[in-house]
Design a protein around this motif. Sequence first.
Motif: not given
Length: 200
Positions: A72-99
């Motif tokens: 819930g807390l992170l579902h739109d985390a990339d929406w403001e800075k990367y509207p055209d790549d929303h939710c790909r960017i946060i997904i890749e970040e969480l994958e990098r962090r081994n979540i």
Amino acid sequence: MAVHKLDRSEFGDPANAGNLMTIEEAHSLLNEWVPNERLRLHMKQVAAVMKAWAIKKENADEQIALKWELAGLLHDADWEKYPDDHCRIIIEELERRNIDPEVIHCIASHGPRYFGVEPNNKMDKMIYVFDELSGLIHAYSLMRPEGYAGMEVKGVKKRLKEKSFAANVSRDEINDAFSRIEHQPDEIIQFIIEHQRDVS
Ligand SMILES: [Fe+2]
């Protein structure tokens, strides 16, 4: 939304099951990535509703409740800075962090029409149903002089029928989300009102 489909259905590494971040880490990511306070509040509200639902309705333990809350807390985390790549960017970040892949899949499936990823489990389906409704209910609280005080389910349903009210909130999506769960809209709306009203 000018978002692109994610074009994949597997997210994260199954070996990372159970790997979460602390709520403090998630908040600092949010503060860094989302300068817009109103958008941050939206994510905190969805997180509070997700966590409460996990505990009260799904008998979740602390670890599972944290998963729901993080999604819930992170579902739109990339929406403001990367509207055209929303939710790909946060997904890749969480994958990098081994979540944990379930957290990542939940985020990836919170808008099946946009991201092309179907909600699978209960956590996926609930974020989908909470997301847009939470926004509409908050918009409703802002137009009421008394805010959330005395807000009733029937008032929310009236606003839902009014296409011009919070017109950016997709009624089609909300109906689609409802069709995927067995809970009645009244129960969901009441739950959202109760659990997001005090979030700040
Ligand atoms: Fe959202």
